[in-house]
Design a protein around this motif. Sequence first.
Motif, PDB file in Angstrom:
ATOM      1  N   SER A  57      -4.480  -3.788  -1.455  1.00 36.80           N
ATOM      2  CA  SER A  57      -5.881  -4.139  -1.226  1.00 36.80           C
ATOM      3  C   SER A  57      -6.332  -3.189  -0.139  1.00 36.80           C
ATOM      4  O   SER A  57      -5.502  -2.663   0.590  1.00 36.80           O
ATOM      5  CB  SER A  57      -6.027  -5.575  -0.727  1.00 36.80           C
ATOM      6  OG  SER A  57      -5.636  -5.654   0.627  1.00 36.80           O
ATOM      7  N   GLU A  58      -7.618  -2.956  -0.062  1.00 32.99           N
ATOM      8  CA  GLU A  58      -8.074  -2.032   0.960  1.00 32.99           C
ATOM      9  C   GLU A  58      -9.330  -2.579   1.619  1.00 32.99           C
ATOM     10  O   GLU A  58     -10.370  -2.706   0.973  1.00 32.99           O
ATOM     11  CB  GLU A  58      -8.361  -0.667   0.334  1.00 32.99           C
ATOM     12  CG  GLU A  58      -7.744   0.450   1.145  1.00 32.99           C
ATOM     13  CD  GLU A  58      -7.531   1.702   0.307  1.00 32.99           C
ATOM     14  OE1 GLU A  58      -8.446   2.044  -0.474  1.00 32.99           O
ATOM     15  OE2 GLU A  58      -6.453   2.321   0.439  1.00 32.99           O
ATOM     16  N   PHE A  92     -21.280 -11.443   7.354  1.00 33.83           N
ATOM     17  CA  PHE A  92     -19.922 -11.818   6.928  1.00 33.83           C
ATOM     18  C   PHE A  92     -19.937 -12.364   5.504  1.00 33.83           C
ATOM     19  O   PHE A  92     -19.118 -11.975   4.661  1.00 33.83           O
ATOM     20  CB  PHE A  92     -19.340 -12.868   7.888  1.00 33.83           C
ATOM     21  CG  PHE A  92     -17.873 -13.108   7.703  1.00 33.83           C
ATOM     22  CD1 PHE A  92     -16.928 -12.360   8.404  1.00 33.83           C
ATOM     23  CD2 PHE A  92     -17.424 -14.070   6.809  1.00 33.83           C
ATOM     24  CE1 PHE A  92     -15.567 -12.575   8.223  1.00 33.83           C
ATOM     25  CE2 PHE A  92     -16.055 -14.281   6.611  1.00 33.83           C
ATOM     26  CZ  PHE A  92     -15.131 -13.531   7.320  1.00 33.83           C
ATOM     27  N   LEU A 118      -3.111  -9.480  13.731  1.00 31.48           N
ATOM     28  CA  LEU A 118      -2.292  -8.330  13.354  1.00 31.48           C
ATOM     29  C   LEU A 118      -2.648  -7.130  14.227  1.00 31.48           C
ATOM     30  O   LEU A 118      -1.786  -6.388  14.662  1.00 31.48           O
ATOM     31  CB  LEU A 118      -2.557  -8.022  11.868  1.00 31.48           C
ATOM     32  CG  LEU A 118      -1.732  -6.934  11.199  1.00 31.48           C
ATOM     33  CD1 LEU A 118      -0.244  -7.253  11.272  1.00 31.48           C
ATOM     34  CD2 LEU A 118      -2.166  -6.764   9.739  1.00 31.48           C
ATOM     35  N   HIS A 119      -3.939  -6.953  14.480  1.00 34.88           N
ATOM     36  CA  HIS A 119      -4.378  -5.742  15.183  1.00 34.88           C
ATOM     37  C   HIS A 119      -4.982  -6.026  16.551  1.00 34.88           C
ATOM     38  O   HIS A 119      -5.420  -5.104  17.227  1.00 34.88           O
ATOM     39  CB  HIS A 119      -5.397  -4.978  14.327  1.00 34.88           C
ATOM     40  CG  HIS A 119      -4.839  -4.515  13.017  1.00 34.88           C
ATOM     41  ND1 HIS A 119      -3.847  -3.570  12.930  1.00 34.88           N
ATOM     42  CD2 HIS A 119      -5.103  -4.881  11.742  1.00 34.88           C
ATOM     43  CE1 HIS A 119      -3.551  -3.360  11.652  1.00 34.88           C
ATOM     44  NE2 HIS A 119      -4.286  -4.149  10.914  1.00 34.88           N
ATOM     45  N   VAL A 152     -11.117  -2.265  14.122  1.00 35.98           N
ATOM     46  CA  VAL A 152     -10.643  -2.645  12.777  1.00 35.98           C
ATOM     47  C   VAL A 152     -11.800  -2.676  11.791  1.00 35.98           C
ATOM     48  O   VAL A 152     -11.705  -2.143  10.681  1.00 35.98           O
ATOM     49  CB  VAL A 152      -9.946  -4.029  12.816  1.00 35.98           C
ATOM     50  CG1 VAL A 152      -9.699  -4.533  11.399  1.00 35.98           C
ATOM     51  CG2 VAL A 152      -8.644  -3.948  13.572  1.00 35.98           C
ATOM     52  N   ARG A 166       0.834  -1.231   0.000  1.00 34.44           N
ATOM     53  CA  ARG A 166       0.000   0.000   0.000  1.00 34.44           C
ATOM     54  C   ARG A 166       0.856   1.263   0.000  1.00 34.44           C
ATOM     55  O   ARG A 166       0.762   2.095   0.881  1.00 34.44           O
ATOM     56  CB  ARG A 166      -0.940   0.022   1.208  1.00 34.44           C
ATOM     57  CG  ARG A 166      -1.904  -1.134   1.250  1.00 34.44           C
ATOM     58  CD  ARG A 166      -2.942  -1.035   2.353  1.00 34.44           C
ATOM     59  NE  ARG A 166      -3.709  -2.278   2.423  1.00 34.44           N
ATOM     60  CZ  ARG A 166      -3.379  -3.303   3.203  1.00 34.44           C
ATOM     61  NH1 ARG A 166      -2.354  -3.223   4.008  1.00 34.44           N
ATOM     62  NH2 ARG A 166      -4.100  -4.400   3.177  1.00 34.44           N
ATOM     63  N   GLY A 186      -4.010 -10.010   0.725  1.00 35.88           N
ATOM     64  CA  GLY A 186      -3.409  -9.687   2.022  1.00 35.88           C
ATOM     65  C   GLY A 186      -4.420  -9.717   3.151  1.00 35.88           C
ATOM     66  O   GLY A 186      -4.241  -9.068   4.174  1.00 35.88           O
ATOM     67  N   ALA A 187      -5.519 -10.462   2.955  1.00 35.24           N
ATOM     68  CA  ALA A 187      -6.573 -10.505   3.981  1.00 35.24           C
ATOM     69  C   ALA A 187      -6.237 -11.574   5.006  1.00 35.24           C
ATOM     70  O   ALA A 187      -6.099 -12.744   4.656  1.00 35.24           O
ATOM     71  CB  ALA A 187      -7.921 -10.787   3.334  1.00 35.24           C
ATOM     72  N   ILE A 206      -3.549 -15.944  15.549  1.00 33.63           N
ATOM     73  CA  ILE A 206      -2.550 -14.909  15.274  1.00 33.63           C
ATOM     74  C   ILE A 206      -3.259 -13.661  14.768  1.00 33.63           C
ATOM     75  O   ILE A 206      -4.007 -13.718  13.783  1.00 33.63           O
ATOM     76  CB  ILE A 206      -1.530 -15.431  14.233  1.00 33.63           C
ATOM     77  CG1 ILE A 206      -0.785 -16.623  14.829  1.00 33.63           C
ATOM     78  CG2 ILE A 206      -0.556 -14.328  13.835  1.00 33.63           C
ATOM     79  CD1 ILE A 206       0.099 -17.353  13.849  1.00 33.63           C
TER      80      ILE A 206
END
Length: 291
Positions: free
Chosen positions: A168-169, A211, A240-241, A251, A159, A230-231, A238
Amino acid sequence: MQKIDSATGSEIRSHEWDGIQELNTPLPRWWLWTFLVTVVWSVAYWVVMPAWPMIGSYTKGVLNWSQRDNVSAELKLTAQARRPIANRLVAALPADIESDPQMLEFALASGRAVFKDNCAPCHGSGAQGFVGYPNLNDDDWLWGGSLGEIEQTIRYGVRNANDKSRFSEMPAFVKLGTLNRTQVADTVEFVLSLSGQAHSADAAGRGSVLFAEHCASCHGEGGQGDRTQGAPNLTDQIWLHGKSRIALTTVISNARNGSMPAWGERLSAADVRALAVYVHSLGGGEPEPGQ
Ligand code: HEC
Ligand code: HEC
């Protein structure tokens, strides 16, 4: 007439103030000579070595000695000595690197050094990661864990403005008005259920419908993630945030979309390759696709 002090045996000087007299005790010879030698030494040193500061410069001395020049000459020699193996590393196929112990050792050593200088601020000095910055030791990959995929992520980044950057966003669902807060709360319960955390079953049931509609296109039907986007995998332990309700709510409401610079714009091809080999070696490296 020389007078001698009876207590010390030293000569008494001839002057006298209010009845106070002075003994004559000269400096010891060895001391005097040492002093003179240091004086001569310092003058010689000024002539030979860099010594006196001047405006904008300094006296260079007849030897023209410079620590800085010595270091840069040494660096140049090291770079020259490294060039053949660095070139070989850049030209090699992934499989060749791991089967050539000399090249592997070179890549790991320089990768480790370049990592400390460039990557540790975000990923940690042991590559353990921080909230928002992935751990590179584990086998959970956002964008792929083969040597080639890791190298691509490092070279083009994530990004950023580079044309080939990973991109990706995730939409900011509440900010954009796609979901309201109650709906987000329901998806949070569903995401908690995916990774086996405590959750409300009713809300998770409603969340699973949302979902499938809004999230599965990136995170997969079962929440197992999608590396082409990258999702992250939402079914593992685990994160990430962060795994808490608050972290998940933030998030999903606002999206994070972390970014990483394109290191190929800043580092040499050999350094990027060495970094990829180093990161691949940390524990979660995967074989090349198709192997
Ligand atoms: C400014 C902070 C920052 C720096 C410095 C940085 N990274 Fe990253 N890196 C990130 C972020 C943020 C991500 C995750 C991006 C995302 O959400 O996909 C990431 C992702 C990665 C990934 C992908 C991990 C995966 O799971 O697929 C690799 C590999 C990586 N970085 C390696 C490096 C290397 C090697 C360096 C040093 C040359 C480096 N990073 C320096 C912020 C940084
Ligand atoms: C366009 C693709 C896309 C869609 C649609 C999407 N996501 Fe994401 N999601 C991502 C990406 C990419 C990331 C990682 C981004 C980053 O670096 O912050 C992410 C991150 C997350 C995370 C953080 C995971 C962690 O390990 O910390 C959660 C939770 C999440 N998404 C849930 C959802 C939910 C729930 C929805 C639907 C309401 C959704 N996502 C829709 C792409 C998507």
